[in-house]
Design a protein around this motif. Structure first.
Motif, PDB file in Angstrom:
ATOM      1  N   SER A  13       0.854  -1.190   0.000  1.00 41.54           N
ATOM      2  CA  SER A  13       0.000   0.000   0.000  1.00 41.54           C
ATOM      3  C   SER A  13       0.888   1.238   0.000  1.00 41.54           C
ATOM      4  CB  SER A  13      -0.902   0.020   1.232  1.00 41.54           C
ATOM      5  OG  SER A  13      -1.696  -1.137   1.280  1.00 41.54           O
ATOM      6  N   ASN A  69      -0.712  -6.062   6.217  1.00 40.87           N
ATOM      7  CA  ASN A  69      -1.253  -5.379   7.403  1.00 40.87           C
ATOM      8  C   ASN A  69      -0.168  -4.939   8.379  1.00 40.87           C
ATOM      9  OD1 ASN A  69      -4.064  -5.524   6.753  1.00 40.87           O
ATOM     10  ND2 ASN A  69      -3.976  -7.724   7.183  1.00 40.87           N
ATOM     11  N   ARG A 122      -6.070   1.451   2.888  1.00 39.47           N
ATOM     12  CA  ARG A 122      -6.019   0.023   3.201  1.00 39.47           C
ATOM     13  C   ARG A 122      -7.341  -0.460   3.802  1.00 39.47           C
ATOM     14  NH1 ARG A 122      -0.969  -1.937   6.701  1.00 39.47           N
ATOM     15  NH2 ARG A 122      -1.972  -0.650   8.281  1.00 39.47           N
ATOM     16  N   ARG A 124      -9.904  -0.717   1.049  1.00 41.37           N
ATOM     17  CA  ARG A 124      -9.675  -1.926   0.259  1.00 41.37           C
ATOM     18  C   ARG A 124     -10.206  -3.166   0.986  1.00 41.37           C
ATOM     19  NH1 ARG A 124      -4.531  -1.608   0.006  1.00 41.37           N
ATOM     20  NH2 ARG A 124      -3.959  -3.378   1.302  1.00 41.37           N
ATOM     21  N   GLU A 125      -9.991  -3.212   2.298  1.00 39.23           N
ATOM     22  CA  GLU A 125     -10.467  -4.350   3.086  1.00 39.23           C
ATOM     23  C   GLU A 125     -11.990  -4.392   3.128  1.00 39.23           C
ATOM     24  OE1 GLU A 125      -8.445  -3.733   6.772  1.00 39.23           O
ATOM     25  OE2 GLU A 125      -6.541  -4.534   6.029  1.00 39.23           O
TER      26      GLU A 125
END
Length: 634
Positions: A8, A44, A166, A169-170
Motif C-alpha cells: 500500500s 497489514n 487500506r 480496500r479491506e
C-alpha cells in the motif's frame, strides 16, 4: 481477497504546475517536481514513511516490490502514484500489478475522493481534514526545517492516507472487481500512458488567431458602446438598461432571447457580446497546459468515471464533449489557421470562434508515418434497448436494413416504410432520440422538436404513438422499476429478462448480461412528491454533492442500456488490444486507433469491433470506420 502480497502506497509531492489543469504526466516533467514523502505498508504491517527532504532512501524491499509484478501495488488513484514514482525512478512502471481502490469505490457507486469515501463507509482510519492546508503550505516553498511541527503533522497525514486506503480496500474486498474489469483497468492505464499526439504548432496558432479576433471584436464593441471595459457584465447591463433593455443575465440563452425583441443596433452589440463570450479556445488552452515533451496529451480518461454505468469520463481536455465539425472544406480551413492566413479566414467565415471550436478535434494527430482509424458503433444504444427489451420488430430492423427512423415512423403511423416521406422520417427520428427512456413532451422539446417544424399540440400524440409502437420497451420500463422496488423491499433476488436484481450488504445490484453489476448504495423506498413509492439511493448528484437521489424504471433502463453498451465497447477494445492495435482515444461508442499508413483496412477494424460478446451472440452490431490524418468526425 487476493492472496498476493500487497504494498500500500501514498506519496506527497510538490509541483510548480496546477495538477488539476495540467495532469500528472505533464507535472512530472516539471523541474520543480519532487516526491517529499513516501508512506507504505506491506499487507497489514505497520505503516512506515520515507522523508526524501532528509535524503532518506527507499528501502531495497520497496524498490524490489515496485518492480515485481507478483507483488500488488495499491493506492487510491493509483495512476498518480505510479506515474510520479516512475518519474522519480526514471523508469516505466507498468500498470500490470497496480490496483486502484478509487476505481474499486467508483465501481460501487461511491464518491471519487478518499475523504468522502471514508465518511460514507464510516472508517476508523479517516483521511485527516488538515491535509489540504498542509499540502498548500509546503507547496508554497515553506521548508520542513523551518516548520518542524507542521512537517510532523504532514507526515502523519501521509501515513493516515495509507491506513485509510487500506481499510477501504479491506471493506470493499467482499465486492471484488472481476478479472475482466481488472484487465480493462490495465488497458485503460496503457491508453492513458500512451496518450495521443497533438499538432502543437496548429494549437498555438489557433490561440493567436482567437486573440487577434477578440481584439477586433473588442474594438468594434468599444466604438459602439464607449464602455471602459466591454467585458464587464455590470457595465454592459447598465448600458443596456439606459436604452430600456433590462436583463439580469448576459449568458448565451439570455442574449439570444434579448436579440429577438431588440432594435437592430442593440442586436449588433449583443451579437458581438455573444461572440466575445464564446469559450471556443478553452480546450486549446487545456492542450497547451497538459501536453508533454513528446507532444502528446496523456491521462485523458477516468476509468469508471460514470459510476452509475461504468462508462469512462474525460479529464483535462474533456474529449467526451468535443464540438462536432461541419465545415465542408475542413483541411483547407485548418491550414489557414496553421499558416497564419487570418485575413482569408475572416473573409470565408463570419464567426471565427465557431470555426476554431469546430477545428478542436483536428488538433489531435497520429505520429509520423501513421494514420488514425476512427471506428464507431452504429446506433448502439437503440440496438441494445431493442435487444434487452425483446422489441422484436426493432431487432429485425437492425438485422436487415437498419433504417430505424423510417421504420419507427412506419410503426407509429401504420404506413409502409417505402411511403415514409421526409416529414414522417423527421418525426420518427425525434421520437427515437427523445423517448427511449420514458421521456415525454418535455424530452421532445429539449431535443429540438419545435425547431423541426413540429407543433406543440403534435407532441403528446407523438409520445403516445411511439409508446404504442414499442409496447415491449414500455413494459420493460415498468418491469425494471417494479423489480428494483421489490428487490429492496423484500431483500430478494428478482429477474427481468436478461437482467438480475440483487440486494445485499446495503447495496442494490443490477447484474448485466456480462456479469458486471451496476451498484446503488444504501437504497431506500420513500414516498415521492406524487405520493407514490419511489426508489432512492445515495450517490453523486448532478450538483456533484453526495446526497439521496430518486430513480425510477425508465431511468434504471437508461443505466442498464448504457452499461451494456459500455461493456460491448470494452469487449471490442480488448479485442483490438489482443490483436496489437494501439488505442489512443475512445469516446462513448467510438474508438480511435493509431496504425501505420495503409497497413490495415477499414473492414478489418469493423469486423473486430462487431464480434459479439459470448453473452450477446444474438445482438446485431454494426460499425463504421474511416481513416484520417487528423482527428475529425465524418
Amino acid at each position: 481477497m487476493n492472496s498476493k502480497k500487497i504494498l500500500s502506497i501514498d506519496i506527497e509531492t510538490v509541483f510548480s504546475k496546477d495538477l488539476s489543469k495540467c495532469g500528472v504526466y505533464s507535472c512530472c516533467e516539471d523541474k520543480e517536481f519532487h516526491i517529499l514523502l513516501f508512506a507504505y505498508a506491506f499487507d497489514n504491517e505497520e505503516v512506515k514513511i520515507i522523508d526524501f527532504t532528509k535524503n532518506e532512501k527507499l528501502p531495497k524491499e520497496v524498490l524490489e516490490a515496485l518492480l515485481d509484478d507478483n507483488i500488488i501495488k495499491s493506492a487510491f488513484n493509483a495512476n498518480f502514484e505510479r506515474i510520479c514514482i516512475s518519474a522519480y525512478l526514471n523508469l516505466y512502471l507498468s500498470p500490470k500489478s497496480w490496483k486502484c481502490s478509487q476505481v474499486h469505490a467508483l465501481s460501487l457507486g461511491l464518491p471519487p475522493s478518499l475523504e468522502r469515501v471514508g465518511d460514507v463507509l464510516c472508517l476508523k482510519n479517516k483521511k485527516l481534514k488538515s491535509g489540504k492546508n498542509l499540502i498548500k503550505f509546503f507547496n508554497k516553498g515553506n521548508s520542513p526545517k523551518d516548520y518542524p511541527q507542521k512537517w510532523e503533522e504532514f507526515k502523519n497525514y501521509c501515513i493516515m492516507d495509507v491506513k485509510c486506503e487500506r481499510e477501504i480496500r479491506e471493506k470493499l474486498s467482499k465486492f471484488p472487481l472481476s478479472n475482466e474489469e481488472e484487465l480493462l483497468y490495465e488497458l485503460d492505464q496503457e491508453i492513458n500512458d500512451r496518450g495521443i499526439g497533438v499538432d502543437i504548432d496548429f494549437v498555438k496558432e489557433a490561440l493567436i488567431c482567437h486573440e487577434n479576433y477578440k481584439k477586433i471584436i473588442k474594438e468594434k464593441l468599444y466604438n459602439l458602446t464607449k464602455l471602459d471595459n466591454v467585458n464587464s457584465i455590470c457595465q454592459m447591463k447598465k448600458f443596456l438598461a439606459e436604452r430600456n433593455v433590462k436583463t439580469d443575465k448576459l449568458d448565451k440563452k439570455s442574449v439570444e432571447k434579448l436579440m429577438k425583441t431588440c432594435s437592430e443596433d442593440i442586436c449588433e452589440i449583443l451579437s458581438l457580446r455573444k461572440l466575445l463570450g464564446k469559450t471556443s479556445v478553452r480546450k486549446y488552452e487545456s492542450i497547451i497546459k497538459s501536453v508533454t515533451k513528446d507532444e502528446r496529451v496523456h491521462g485523458l480518461f477516468q476509468f469508471y468515471g460514470a459510476s452509475r454505468t461504468g462508462r469512462w469520463s474525460g479529464r483535462l481536455v474533456q474529449v467526451q464533449n468535443l464540438p462536432q465539425n461541419h465545415i465542408k472544406n475542413l483541411e483547407y480551413t485548418r491550414n489557414l489557421v496553421k499558416n497564419k492566413e487570418h485575413e482569408k479566414l475572416n473573409d470565408l467565415h463570419e464567426s471565427i470562434p465557431e470555426v476554431l471550436s469546430q477545428l478542436i478535434r483536428t488538433a489531435f494527430i497520429p505520429k509520423e508515418e501513421h494514420e488514425f482509424i476512427v471506428v464507431d458503433f452504429s446506433a448502439i444504444e437503440a440496438r441494445v434497448l431493442s435487444w434487452i427489451s425483446n422489441e422484436k420488430w426493432r431487432v429485425e430492423v437492425f438485422k436487415t436494413h437498419g433504417k430505424i427512423y423510417e421504420a419507427s415512423a412506419s410503426e407509429m403511423f401504420n404506413i409502409p416504410i417505402k411511403d415514409i416521406n421526409k416529414d414522417l422520417r423527421q418525426k420518427g427520428k425525434i421520437a427515437e432520440l427523445a423517448l427511449g427512456y420514458g421521456g415525454s413532451v418535455n424530452a421532445l422539446i429539449s431535443m429540438g422538436a419545435l425547431d423541426m417544424n413540429l407543433q406543440e399540440d403534435e407532441l403528446l400524440p407523438l409520445v403516445q404513438r411511439w409508446r404504442n409502437a414499442n409496447i415491449n420497451i414500455k413494459n420493460f420500463w415498468y418491469d425494471v422499476g417494479n423489480a428494483a422496488l421489490e428487490t429492496v423491499a423484500k431483500e430478494k433476488t428478482m429477474r427481468v429478462g436478461k437482467i438480475t436484481f440483487e440486494y445485499y450488504n446495503n447495496y442494490l445490484f443490477i447484474k448485466l448480461p456480462s456479469g458486471r453489476k451496476l451498484s446503488y448504495f444504501n437504497p431506500m423506498i420513500k414516498r415521492n412528491v406524487y405520493g407514490k413509492e419511489s426508489l432512492t439511493y445515495e450517490g453523486i448528484a448532478t450538483n456533484r454533492k453526495w446526497e439521496r437521489i430518486e430513480t425510477y424504471g425508465p431511468k434504471l433502463v437508461e443505466n442498464i442500456v448504457q452499461g451494456i453498451s459500455r461493456d460491448i465497447l470494452a469487449y471490442a477494445m480488448m479485442n483490438l488490444k489482443n490483436r496489437s492495435f494501439n488505442i489512443v482515444m475512445h469516446v462513448h461508442d467510438e474508438v480511435v486507433v493509431e496504425v501505420k499508413k495503409d497497413e490495415h483496412t477499414l473492414e478489418e477494424i469493423c469486423n473486430i469491433m462487431t464480434i459479439p460478446p459470448p453473452y450477446a451472440k444474438d445482438l446485431c452490431l454494426k460499425a463504421q470506420a474511416y481513416k484520417c490524418d487528423f482527428y475529425r468526425k465524418e
